[in-house]
Design an enzyme around this catalytic site. Sequence first.
Site, PDB file in Angstrom:
ATOM      1  N   TYR A   1       4.010   6.255  10.407  1.00  2.58           N
ATOM      2  CA  TYR A   1       3.028   4.688   9.955  1.00  2.58           C
ATOM      3  C   TYR A   1       4.059   3.572   8.789  1.00  2.58           C
ATOM      4  O   TYR A   1       4.268   2.997   9.171  1.00  2.58           O
ATOM      5  CB  TYR A   1       2.282   5.841   8.756  1.00  2.58           C
ATOM      6  CG  TYR A   1       0.726   4.735   8.431  1.00  2.58           C
ATOM      7  CD1 TYR A   1       0.159   5.157   9.321  1.00  2.58           C
ATOM      8  CD2 TYR A   1       0.283   3.827   8.010  1.00  2.58           C
ATOM      9  CE1 TYR A   1      -1.151   3.835   9.408  1.00  2.58           C
ATOM     10  CE2 TYR A   1      -0.054   2.760   7.586  1.00  2.58           C
ATOM     11  CZ  TYR A   1      -1.213   3.013   8.911  1.00  2.58           C
ATOM     12  OH  TYR A   1      -1.732   2.722   8.032  1.00  2.58           O
TER      13      TYR A   1
ATOM     14  N   HIS B   1       0.738  -1.162  -0.008  1.00  3.35           N
ATOM     15  CA  HIS B   1      -0.564  -0.215  -0.636  1.00  3.35           C
ATOM     16  C   HIS B   1       0.371   1.344  -0.327  1.00  3.35           C
ATOM     17  O   HIS B   1       1.326   1.641   0.869  1.00  3.35           O
ATOM     18  CB  HIS B   1      -0.986   0.049   1.607  1.00  3.35           C
ATOM     19  CG  HIS B   1      -1.801  -0.678   1.484  1.00  3.35           C
ATOM     20  ND1 HIS B   1      -3.689  -0.530   1.954  1.00  3.35           N
ATOM     21  CD2 HIS B   1      -2.354  -2.021   0.447  1.00  3.35           C
ATOM     22  CE1 HIS B   1      -4.296  -1.518   1.496  1.00  3.35           C
ATOM     23  NE2 HIS B   1      -3.520  -2.289   0.444  1.00  3.35           N
TER      24      HIS B   1
ATOM     25  N   LYS C   1       1.181   0.316  14.878  1.00  2.00           N
ATOM     26  CA  LYS C   1       2.346   0.208  15.623  1.00  2.00           C
ATOM     27  C   LYS C   1       2.374  -1.688  16.235  1.00  2.00           C
ATOM     28  O   LYS C   1       3.930  -1.171  16.010  1.00  2.00           O
ATOM     29  CB  LYS C   1       3.079   1.590  15.868  1.00  2.00           C
ATOM     30  CG  LYS C   1       3.230   2.711  15.370  1.00  2.00           C
ATOM     31  CD  LYS C   1       4.502   2.678  14.811  1.00  2.00           C
ATOM     32  CE  LYS C   1       4.641   3.309  13.528  1.00  2.00           C
ATOM     33  NZ  LYS C   1       4.195   2.675  12.708  1.00  2.00           N
TER      34      LYS C   1
ATOM     35  N   TYR D   1      -9.691   5.883   7.052  1.00  2.00           N
ATOM     36  CA  TYR D   1      -8.871   6.363   8.441  1.00  2.00           C
ATOM     37  C   TYR D   1      -9.741   8.164   8.378  1.00  2.00           C
ATOM     38  O   TYR D   1      -9.610   8.707   8.152  1.00  2.00           O
ATOM     39  CB  TYR D   1      -7.628   7.579   8.823  1.00  2.00           C
ATOM     40  CG  TYR D   1      -7.122   5.486   9.014  1.00  2.00           C
ATOM     41  CD1 TYR D   1      -6.088   5.142   8.368  1.00  2.00           C
ATOM     42  CD2 TYR D   1      -6.913   5.505  10.483  1.00  2.00           C
ATOM     43  CE1 TYR D   1      -5.216   4.144   8.228  1.00  2.00           C
ATOM     44  CE2 TYR D   1      -5.813   4.352  10.851  1.00  2.00           C
ATOM     45  CZ  TYR D   1      -5.318   4.029   9.676  1.00  2.00           C
ATOM     46  OH  TYR D   1      -4.286   2.579   9.759  1.00  2.00           O
TER      47      TYR D   1
ATOM     48  N   PRO E   1      -4.232   0.377  18.500  1.00  2.00           N
ATOM     49  CA  PRO E   1      -4.340   0.068  16.950  1.00  2.00           C
ATOM     50  C   PRO E   1      -4.518   0.556  15.704  1.00  2.00           C
ATOM     51  O   PRO E   1      -3.643   0.192  14.605  1.00  2.00           O
ATOM     52  CB  PRO E   1      -5.143  -0.966  16.911  1.00  2.00           C
ATOM     53  CG  PRO E   1      -6.566  -0.726  17.554  1.00  2.00           C
ATOM     54  CD  PRO E   1      -5.355   0.122  19.076  1.00  2.00           C
TER      55      PRO E   1
END
Length: 394
Positions: free
Chosen positions: A386, A76, A298, A205, A294
């Site tokens: 990220y 991704h 990580k 998100y 979550p």
Amino acid sequence: MTLTVRTRVAIVGAGPAGLLLSHLLAEAGIESVVVDSRTREEIESTIRAGILEQGTVEILDSLGDHSRARSLGHRHDGIELRVDGEGHRIDFPSLVGRSVWLYPQHEVLTDLIAARLAGGQDLRFGIVAERIDDAETDRPRVVGVDADGQPVVIDAEFVVGADGSRSVVRSTVTGSRFGGHLREYPFAWFGILTEAPPSADELIYSNSPDGFALISQRSATVQRMYFQCDPETDTAAYSEAQLWDELQKRVPGTTLEEGPIFQRDVLRFRSFVAHELRRGRVAIVGDAAHTVPPTGAKGMNLAVADVILLDRAIRSLLLQGDERRIDEFADAARRRIWKAQHFSWWMTSMLHASPDASDFDRLRQRGELRSIVESEAGRTYLAEAYTGWPFATA
Ligand SMILES: Cc1cc2nc3c(=O)[nH]c(=O)nc-3n(C[C@H](O)[C@H](O)[C@H](O)COP(=O)(O)OP(=O)(O)OC[C@H]3O[C@@H](n4cnc5c(N)ncnc54)[C@H](O)[C@@H]3O)c2cc1C
């Protein structure tokens, strides 16, 4: 009759941390025994994490053909932050030259177990570790029982607690079962697995007036989605239609692909870092040492980072008799742990609607989100954290 096993490193927990550590130690010729209270089938079928940092995938490459992360997983190159229905893509390669991989944790575990068994590794399922003796000597011991109730003792030169968030090894290291810095959150995630095609190519998100939702993918036919809920929510309280309503209203701008929901769970949030990570010849890694909410994906990646440091420290100790790295292990690990704690807390607090939030809080949160998505510096920080900071190389 007590079954006594002798090895160089005794590892409690066949999760990603324990299995990866045994693999890395074996590469240096250091023998270990891994025990887990669960069966192999349970371990290989428990659905948990899905996002692997690029560095984690590169470490898994050392499993050779046993790692299917690149063949079965999906790279991704970004995520979408959706603010009040408006989508903003965070493009990882253009910002930081890295990506993440969507590859479920139970598949990582399946790969690691296959690789360990093919390498002749001593993996023992159905053994519950109860305590650690003689932590401050050169011969620490794991004391437990097997599935038939027979006592088991593992004599080692080093013991590692990779036994997850309810670690029993932690109390040997910190002096108490829960000794650490803790933050709890007034919300949780209601997670579903559904048989449906993907609703989006990348993770969404979404921060909406109705609360947070995460639209994630598993495969072409199975999808994982979450929405913000009260931590006390009963998973049976919603019909399937109500679950789709809850999800759909939190992602304005996308029509979700619906299908039968075959798993539902409520995931509580905690931020935790144990006060100590090592005592004598016993160390804790992964969720035994810390847990994160979550939102930043990580947890498993941080377990991998701990293991890389501990592997090097144990190699120096057991192969060269050099104690410097093991003495430095906790401080070195904490540097990344607290960065990941911050990132996970920050993503969580920026994206969720706190039940007691005032109008000021909500409007300030919009300002914070806009200051990220509308700024290259803001997007770069998010992308860098990220996709994962580089693992220690020296
Ligand atoms: C729903 C969900 C989604 C997540 N998503 C992500 C994500 O996208 N990315 C990410 O990086 N992380 C994610 N995480 C976090 C990630 O799953 C954990 O951080 C990771 O599993 C930690 O690995 P570990 O090896 O430290 O512990 P665990 O995976 O918990 O393994 C510990 C093992 O120890 C065994 N054990 C426990 N006690 C004993 C005992 N006394 N004796 C013997 N064995 C014992 C257990 O059976 C278990 O197999 C997610 C977690 C959840 C729940």
